[in-house]
Design an enzyme around this catalytic site. Structure first.
Site, PDB file in Angstrom:
ATOM      1  N   HIS A  31       4.860   5.713  11.794  1.00 31.74           N
ATOM      2  CA  HIS A  31       4.529   5.508   9.934  1.00 31.74           C
ATOM      3  C   HIS A  31       3.763   6.862  10.373  1.00 31.74           C
ATOM      4  O   HIS A  31       2.294   6.571  10.292  1.00 31.74           O
ATOM      5  CB  HIS A  31       3.438   4.161  10.637  1.00 31.74           C
ATOM      6  CG  HIS A  31       2.721   4.192   8.805  1.00 31.74           C
ATOM      7  ND1 HIS A  31       3.311   4.677   7.280  1.00 31.74           N
ATOM      8  CD2 HIS A  31       2.752   2.594   8.102  1.00 31.74           C
ATOM      9  CE1 HIS A  31       3.121   4.133   6.309  1.00 31.74           C
ATOM     10  NE2 HIS A  31       3.379   2.680   6.925  1.00 31.74           N
ATOM     11  N   LYS A  43      24.840  -4.645  -0.810  1.00 26.29           N
ATOM     12  CA  LYS A  43      27.375  -4.741  -0.868  1.00 26.29           C
ATOM     13  C   LYS A  43      27.343  -4.050   0.561  1.00 26.29           C
ATOM     14  O   LYS A  43      28.878  -3.620   0.808  1.00 26.29           O
ATOM     15  CB  LYS A  43      27.610  -3.839  -1.667  1.00 26.29           C
ATOM     16  CG  LYS A  43      26.824  -4.848  -3.296  1.00 26.29           C
ATOM     17  CD  LYS A  43      27.848  -3.778  -4.642  1.00 26.29           C
ATOM     18  CE  LYS A  43      26.264  -3.669  -5.218  1.00 26.29           C
ATOM     19  NZ  LYS A  43      27.289  -2.492  -6.275  1.00 26.29           N
ATOM     20  N   ARG A  66       0.639  -0.707  -0.023  1.00 26.28           N
ATOM     21  CA  ARG A  66       0.086   0.359   0.128  1.00 26.28           C
ATOM     22  C   ARG A  66       0.411   1.084  -0.182  1.00 26.28           C
ATOM     23  O   ARG A  66       0.397   2.268  -0.943  1.00 26.28           O
ATOM     24  CB  ARG A  66      -0.798   0.076   1.314  1.00 26.28           C
ATOM     25  CG  ARG A  66      -2.290  -0.405   1.325  1.00 26.28           C
ATOM     26  CD  ARG A  66      -2.664  -0.697   2.947  1.00 26.28           C
ATOM     27  NE  ARG A  66      -1.701  -2.075   2.454  1.00 26.28           N
ATOM     28  CZ  ARG A  66      -1.518  -3.434   2.674  1.00 26.28           C
ATOM     29  NH1 ARG A  66      -2.919  -4.084   1.859  1.00 26.28           N
ATOM     30  NH2 ARG A  66      -0.658  -4.263   2.407  1.00 26.28           N
ATOM     31  N   THR A  67       1.765   1.387   0.988  1.00 31.20           N
ATOM     32  CA  THR A  67       2.360   2.672   0.888  1.00 31.20           C
ATOM     33  C   THR A  67       3.493   2.885  -0.036  1.00 31.20           C
ATOM     34  O   THR A  67       3.145   3.949  -0.799  1.00 31.20           O
ATOM     35  CB  THR A  67       3.475   3.113   1.949  1.00 31.20           C
ATOM     36  OG1 THR A  67       2.228   2.118   3.231  1.00 31.20           O
ATOM     37  CG2 THR A  67       3.974   3.632   2.668  1.00 31.20           C
ATOM     38  N   ARG A 119      10.784   3.718   3.915  1.00 28.54           N
ATOM     39  CA  ARG A 119      11.047   2.918   4.886  1.00 28.54           C
ATOM     40  C   ARG A 119      12.024   1.633   4.850  1.00 28.54           C
ATOM     41  O   ARG A 119      12.487   1.759   4.667  1.00 28.54           O
ATOM     42  CB  ARG A 119       9.823   1.865   4.040  1.00 28.54           C
ATOM     43  CG  ARG A 119       9.323   0.637   5.304  1.00 28.54           C
ATOM     44  CD  ARG A 119       8.474  -0.394   5.121  1.00 28.54           C
ATOM     45  NE  ARG A 119       6.863   0.545   5.296  1.00 28.54           N
ATOM     46  CZ  ARG A 119       5.765   0.242   5.150  1.00 28.54           C
ATOM     47  NH1 ARG A 119       5.534  -0.718   4.678  1.00 28.54           N
ATOM     48  NH2 ARG A 119       4.606   1.393   5.228  1.00 28.54           N
TER      49      ARG A 119
HETATM   50  N1   CP Z   1      -0.397   0.081   6.428  1.00 31.44           N
HETATM   51  C1   CP Z   1       1.056  -0.438   5.317  1.00 31.44           C
HETATM   52  O1   CP Z   1       2.003   0.231   5.992  1.00 31.44           O
HETATM   53  O2   CP Z   1       0.771  -1.731   4.493  1.00 31.44           O
HETATM   54  P1   CP Z   1       2.256  -1.631   3.194  1.00 31.44           P
HETATM   55  O3   CP Z   1       3.257  -2.373   4.262  1.00 31.44           O
HETATM   56  O4   CP Z   1       1.545  -2.839   2.393  1.00 31.44           O
HETATM   57  O5   CP Z   1       3.103  -0.389   2.275  1.00 31.44           O
END
Ligand code: CP
Length: 305
Positions: free
Chosen positions: A127, A78, A49-50, A99
Protein backbone atom coordinates in the site's frame (compact mmCIF):
# COMPACT_ATOMS: atom_id res chain seq x y z
CA UNK A 1 9.00 7.25 -12.07
CA UNK A 2 6.11 6.15 -14.28
CA UNK A 3 4.22 3.91 -11.85
CA UNK A 4 3.88 3.59 -8.10
CA UNK A 5 3.43 -0.14 -7.61
CA UNK A 6 5.71 -1.02 -4.69
CA UNK A 7 7.42 1.24 -2.20
CA UNK A 8 10.50 -0.91 -2.78
CA UNK A 9 10.73 0.62 -6.27
CA UNK A 10 11.44 4.07 -4.75
CA UNK A 11 14.95 5.20 -3.91
CA UNK A 12 15.60 7.16 -0.72
CA UNK A 13 15.96 10.30 -2.80
CA UNK A 14 12.61 9.70 -4.52
CA UNK A 15 10.89 9.13 -1.18
CA UNK A 16 12.28 12.36 0.23
CA UNK A 17 11.38 14.28 -2.93
CA UNK A 18 7.74 13.17 -2.66
CA UNK A 19 7.63 14.19 1.01
CA UNK A 20 9.10 17.55 0.11
CA UNK A 21 6.56 18.08 -2.68
CA UNK A 22 3.74 17.08 -0.33
CA UNK A 23 4.87 19.76 2.13
CA UNK A 24 4.47 22.33 -0.63
CA UNK A 25 0.96 21.07 -1.37
CA UNK A 26 0.13 21.29 2.32
CA UNK A 27 0.97 25.00 2.15
CA UNK A 28 -1.13 25.46 -0.97
CA UNK A 29 -3.37 22.51 -1.95
CA UNK A 30 -5.42 24.37 -4.57
CA UNK A 31 -3.51 24.66 -7.83
CA UNK A 32 -4.81 24.03 -11.33
CA UNK A 33 -1.87 21.97 -12.52
CA UNK A 34 -3.88 18.88 -13.58
CA UNK A 35 -6.09 20.88 -15.91
CA UNK A 36 -7.06 18.61 -18.82
CA UNK A 37 -5.95 15.42 -17.04
CA UNK A 38 -8.32 12.55 -16.27
CA UNK A 39 -7.60 10.21 -13.38
CA UNK A 40 -9.38 6.82 -13.19
CA UNK A 41 -9.98 5.37 -9.73
CA UNK A 42 -10.69 1.64 -10.06
CA UNK A 43 -11.55 0.26 -6.63
CA UNK A 44 -12.21 -3.48 -6.73
CA UNK A 45 -12.16 -3.39 -2.90
CA UNK A 46 -13.83 -0.97 -0.46
CA UNK A 47 -12.12 2.24 0.61
CA UNK A 48 -12.94 5.53 2.28
CA UNK A 49 -9.66 7.40 2.80
CA UNK A 50 -7.57 6.25 -0.14
CA UNK A 51 -10.18 6.74 -2.83
CA UNK A 52 -11.62 9.97 -1.48
CA UNK A 53 -8.23 11.54 -0.82
CA UNK A 54 -7.00 10.65 -4.32
CA UNK A 55 -10.19 12.08 -5.78
CA UNK A 56 -9.91 15.21 -3.62
CA UNK A 57 -6.30 15.55 -4.73
CA UNK A 58 -7.39 15.50 -8.38
CA UNK A 59 -10.23 17.96 -7.79
CA UNK A 60 -8.04 20.41 -5.89
CA UNK A 61 -5.49 20.29 -8.72
CA UNK A 62 -8.09 20.97 -11.41
CA UNK A 63 -8.22 17.50 -12.98
CA UNK A 64 -11.21 15.22 -13.46
CA UNK A 65 -12.04 11.80 -12.05
CA UNK A 66 -13.75 8.76 -13.57
CA UNK A 67 -14.01 5.29 -12.10
CA UNK A 68 -15.90 2.95 -9.81
CA UNK A 69 -15.92 2.36 -6.08
CA UNK A 70 -17.56 -1.04 -6.21
CA UNK A 71 -16.42 -3.78 -8.56
CA UNK A 72 -20.00 -5.10 -8.64
CA UNK A 73 -20.94 -2.06 -10.73
CA UNK A 74 -18.16 -2.71 -13.25
CA UNK A 75 -17.96 -5.31 -16.01
CA UNK A 76 -15.51 -7.33 -13.92
CA UNK A 77 -18.69 -8.66 -12.30
CA UNK A 78 -19.59 -10.08 -15.75
CA UNK A 79 -16.22 -11.79 -16.00
CA UNK A 80 -14.11 -9.15 -17.73
CA UNK A 81 -10.43 -9.73 -16.99
CA UNK A 82 -8.19 -7.20 -15.31
CA UNK A 83 -6.14 -7.12 -18.51
CA UNK A 84 -9.15 -6.05 -20.56
CA UNK A 85 -10.36 -3.53 -17.99
CA UNK A 86 -6.96 -1.84 -18.02
CA UNK A 87 -6.89 -1.79 -21.84
CA UNK A 88 -10.28 -0.11 -21.91
CA UNK A 89 -9.52 2.48 -19.23
CA UNK A 90 -6.25 3.27 -21.04
CA UNK A 91 -8.48 4.74 -23.78
CA UNK A 92 -10.05 7.20 -21.35
CA UNK A 93 -7.64 8.21 -18.58
CA UNK A 94 -4.13 9.64 -18.14
CA UNK A 95 -3.41 7.68 -14.95
CA UNK A 96 -5.08 4.76 -13.14
CA UNK A 97 -5.31 4.53 -9.35
CA UNK A 98 -6.24 0.94 -8.55
CA UNK A 99 -7.10 -1.15 -5.49
CA UNK A 100 -7.45 -4.90 -5.91
CA UNK A 101 -7.85 -7.91 -3.64
CA UNK A 102 -5.07 -9.92 -5.34
CA UNK A 103 -1.41 -9.58 -4.36
CA UNK A 104 0.50 -8.49 -7.44
CA UNK A 105 -2.53 -7.12 -9.32
CA UNK A 106 -1.04 -3.62 -9.55
CA UNK A 107 2.27 -4.97 -10.84
CA UNK A 108 0.43 -6.94 -13.51
CA UNK A 109 -1.64 -3.89 -14.45
CA UNK A 110 1.52 -1.80 -14.79
CA UNK A 111 2.93 -4.37 -17.21
CA UNK A 112 -0.08 -4.19 -19.54
CA UNK A 113 -0.97 -0.49 -19.18
CA UNK A 114 0.11 2.39 -21.40
CA UNK A 115 -0.71 4.93 -18.69
CA UNK A 116 0.79 5.09 -15.18
CA UNK A 117 -0.58 2.76 -12.51
CA UNK A 118 -0.75 3.84 -8.87
CA UNK A 119 -1.25 0.95 -6.48
CA UNK A 120 -3.91 1.88 -3.91
CA UNK A 121 -3.48 -1.48 -2.17
CA UNK A 122 -3.11 -5.01 -3.56
CA UNK A 123 -4.23 -7.83 -1.26
CA UNK A 124 -1.94 -8.16 1.73
CA UNK A 125 1.07 -7.13 -0.34
CA UNK A 126 1.65 -3.37 -0.67
CA UNK A 127 0.00 0.00 0.00
CA UNK A 128 2.67 2.46 -1.14
CA UNK A 129 0.64 5.68 -1.05
CA UNK A 130 -0.29 4.86 2.56
CA UNK A 131 3.37 4.32 3.33
CA UNK A 132 4.30 7.68 1.86
CA UNK A 133 1.72 9.42 4.02
CA UNK A 134 2.97 7.41 6.99
CA UNK A 135 6.53 8.60 6.30
CA UNK A 136 5.26 12.16 5.96
CA UNK A 137 3.42 11.86 9.27
CA UNK A 138 6.45 10.37 11.01
CA UNK A 139 8.75 13.08 9.67
CA UNK A 140 6.31 15.82 10.66
CA UNK A 141 5.83 14.57 14.20
CA UNK A 142 9.39 13.44 14.95
CA UNK A 143 11.35 15.97 12.90
CA UNK A 144 13.28 13.11 11.30
CA UNK A 145 12.90 9.65 9.80
CA UNK A 146 16.26 8.45 11.10
CA UNK A 147 17.00 6.09 14.02
CA UNK A 148 13.43 5.78 15.32
CA UNK A 149 11.84 3.04 17.43
CA UNK A 150 8.62 1.96 15.76
CA UNK A 151 6.11 -0.49 17.26
CA UNK A 152 3.92 -2.24 14.71
CA UNK A 153 0.87 -3.70 16.43
CA UNK A 154 -1.95 -6.02 15.42
CA UNK A 155 -2.38 -7.91 12.19
CA UNK A 156 1.19 -8.09 10.94
CA UNK A 157 0.42 -11.12 8.78
CA UNK A 158 -2.18 -9.64 6.45
CA UNK A 159 -1.62 -5.90 6.98
CA UNK A 160 -0.20 -4.48 3.77
CA UNK A 161 0.55 -1.12 5.37
CA UNK A 162 3.08 -2.59 7.79
CA UNK A 163 4.72 -4.60 5.01
CA UNK A 164 5.19 -1.48 2.90
CA UNK A 165 6.39 0.56 5.87
CA UNK A 166 9.17 -1.90 6.73
CA UNK A 167 10.44 -1.72 3.15
CA UNK A 168 10.42 2.08 3.11
CA UNK A 169 12.17 2.43 6.46
CA UNK A 170 15.14 0.40 5.21
CA UNK A 171 16.73 3.75 4.30
CA UNK A 172 16.46 5.24 7.80
CA UNK A 173 17.99 2.80 10.31
CA UNK A 174 14.83 2.01 12.31
CA UNK A 175 14.34 -0.40 15.19
CA UNK A 176 11.05 -2.26 14.86
CA UNK A 177 9.04 -3.91 17.60
CA UNK A 178 6.51 -6.36 16.18
CA UNK A 179 3.56 -6.92 18.54
CA UNK A 180 0.97 -9.43 17.37
CA UNK A 181 -0.81 -12.60 18.43
CA UNK A 182 1.03 -15.73 17.33
CA UNK A 183 -1.54 -16.33 14.58
CA UNK A 184 -0.83 -12.93 12.99
CA UNK A 185 2.95 -12.68 13.26
CA UNK A 186 5.04 -10.77 10.76
CA UNK A 187 5.59 -13.15 7.80
CA UNK A 188 9.02 -14.71 7.55
CA UNK A 189 9.81 -12.97 4.25
CA UNK A 190 9.72 -9.55 5.98
CA UNK A 191 11.85 -10.79 8.87
CA UNK A 192 14.36 -12.09 6.32
CA UNK A 193 14.24 -8.66 4.65
CA UNK A 194 15.04 -7.04 8.01
CA UNK A 195 17.93 -9.41 8.73
CA UNK A 196 19.41 -8.94 5.25
CA UNK A 197 19.25 -5.17 5.61
CA UNK A 198 20.49 -4.99 9.22
CA UNK A 199 17.15 -3.71 10.48
CA UNK A 200 16.86 -4.50 14.19
CA UNK A 201 13.57 -5.98 15.38
CA UNK A 202 11.98 -7.64 18.39
CA UNK A 203 8.78 -9.69 18.61
CA UNK A 204 6.18 -9.87 21.37
CA UNK A 205 2.56 -10.85 21.93
CA UNK A 206 1.94 -8.27 24.70
CA UNK A 207 1.01 -4.64 24.05
CA UNK A 208 0.79 -3.05 27.50
CA UNK A 209 4.20 -1.83 28.69
CA UNK A 210 5.93 -2.85 25.49
CA UNK A 211 5.96 0.53 23.77
CA UNK A 212 7.45 2.75 26.47
CA UNK A 213 10.61 3.31 24.42
CA UNK A 214 8.78 3.84 21.15
CA UNK A 215 8.65 7.01 19.07
CA UNK A 216 5.83 5.70 16.90
CA UNK A 217 3.06 3.30 17.92
CA UNK A 218 1.52 2.04 14.68
CA UNK A 219 -1.76 0.26 15.40
CA UNK A 220 -3.53 -1.86 12.79
CA UNK A 221 -6.89 -3.51 12.32
CA UNK A 222 -7.25 -7.29 12.12
CA UNK A 223 -7.97 -7.77 8.40
CA UNK A 224 -11.20 -9.77 8.55
CA UNK A 225 -11.53 -9.90 4.75
CA UNK A 226 -8.27 -11.87 4.39
CA UNK A 227 -9.28 -14.78 6.67
CA UNK A 228 -10.33 -18.05 5.02
CA UNK A 229 -12.00 -19.26 8.23
CA UNK A 230 -14.33 -16.83 10.08
CA UNK A 231 -13.72 -18.73 13.34
CA UNK A 232 -10.01 -17.90 13.13
CA UNK A 233 -10.94 -14.22 12.83
CA UNK A 234 -13.25 -14.45 15.85
CA UNK A 235 -10.38 -15.79 17.97
CA UNK A 236 -8.10 -12.78 17.35
CA UNK A 237 -10.37 -9.89 16.40
CA UNK A 238 -10.25 -8.13 19.80
CA UNK A 239 -6.73 -9.06 20.76
CA UNK A 240 -5.51 -5.53 21.53
CA UNK A 241 -7.31 -2.38 22.64
CA UNK A 242 -5.15 0.66 23.26
CA UNK A 243 -6.51 2.80 26.10
CA UNK A 244 -5.41 6.27 27.20
CA UNK A 245 -4.29 4.96 30.61
CA UNK A 246 -1.73 2.74 28.83
CA UNK A 247 0.09 5.85 27.54
CA UNK A 248 1.17 7.11 30.97
CA UNK A 249 4.77 5.86 30.78
CA UNK A 250 5.25 6.48 27.07
CA UNK A 251 7.77 8.98 25.72
CA UNK A 252 6.60 12.60 25.33
CA UNK A 253 7.31 12.48 21.59
CA UNK A 254 5.32 9.26 21.04
CA UNK A 255 2.70 9.57 18.34
CA UNK A 256 0.02 6.98 17.62
CA UNK A 257 -0.61 6.20 13.98
CA UNK A 258 -3.22 3.94 12.40
CA UNK A 259 -3.96 3.62 8.68
CA UNK A 260 -7.67 3.36 9.64
CA UNK A 261 -10.40 2.25 9.68
CA UNK A 262 -10.21 1.25 13.33
CA UNK A 263 -12.63 -1.36 14.61
CA UNK A 264 -11.89 -1.38 18.33
CA UNK A 265 -8.09 -1.52 18.57
CA UNK A 266 -7.89 2.13 19.72
CA UNK A 267 -10.39 3.15 22.38
CA UNK A 268 -12.08 6.48 21.64
CA UNK A 269 -10.66 7.84 24.92
CA UNK A 270 -7.24 7.93 23.18
CA UNK A 271 -8.59 10.48 20.68
CA UNK A 272 -8.23 13.29 23.22
CA UNK A 273 -4.55 12.48 23.85
CA UNK A 274 -2.01 14.81 22.27
CA UNK A 275 -0.25 11.60 21.21
CA UNK A 276 -3.14 10.55 18.96
CA UNK A 277 -2.22 11.47 15.39
CA UNK A 278 -4.31 9.14 13.21
CA UNK A 279 -6.82 11.70 11.99
CA UNK A 280 -4.10 14.19 11.01
CA UNK A 281 -2.30 11.25 9.40
CA UNK A 282 -5.32 10.67 7.13
CA UNK A 283 -5.36 14.39 6.27
CA UNK A 284 -1.71 14.17 5.26
CA UNK A 285 -2.83 11.60 2.67
CA UNK A 286 -4.31 14.38 0.56
CA UNK A 287 -0.99 16.22 0.13
CA UNK A 288 0.97 13.01 -0.44
CA UNK A 289 -1.47 11.88 -3.11
CA UNK A 290 -1.26 15.23 -4.86
CA UNK A 291 2.51 14.74 -4.93
CA UNK A 292 2.19 11.14 -6.21
CA UNK A 293 -0.09 12.15 -9.07
CA UNK A 294 2.32 14.89 -10.14
CA UNK A 295 5.23 12.48 -9.93
CA UNK A 296 3.73 9.76 -12.12
CA UNK A 297 2.39 12.31 -14.61
CA UNK A 298 5.78 13.99 -14.84
CA UNK A 299 4.43 17.32 -13.64
CA UNK A 300 7.39 18.93 -12.00
CA UNK A 301 8.37 22.26 -10.50
CA UNK A 302 4.93 23.79 -10.74
CA UNK A 303 4.35 24.34 -7.07
CA UNK A 304 4.92 27.99 -6.21
CA UNK A 305 3.97 29.95 -3.12
N1 CP B 1 -5.94 3.41 5.08
C1 CP B 1 -6.76 3.02 4.09
O1 CP B 1 -6.33 2.41 3.11
O2 CP B 1 -8.06 3.32 4.30
P1 CP B 1 -9.23 2.99 3.28
O3 CP B 1 -9.34 1.48 3.22
O4 CP B 1 -10.45 3.65 3.85
O5 CP B 1 -8.84 3.53 1.94
Amino acid sequence: MKNLVSIADCSKQQLLEILSLAAKFEENPNQKILDGKIVATLFFEPSTRTRLSFETAVNRLGGRVIGFSDAATSSSSKGETLHDTIQIVNNYADVIVMRHHLDGAARYASEVSRVPIVNAGDGSNQHPSQTLLDLYSIQKTQGTLENLHICLVGDLKYGRTVHSLIMAMVHFNPTFHFISPNELQMPEEYKIFCRKNNIKFTESTELDGNFNNADILYMTRVQRERFQDPMEYEKVKNVYTLKKSMLEDSKPNLRILHPLPRVGEIDVDVDSSEKAYYFQQAQNGLYIRQAILCMVLGIDGLVED
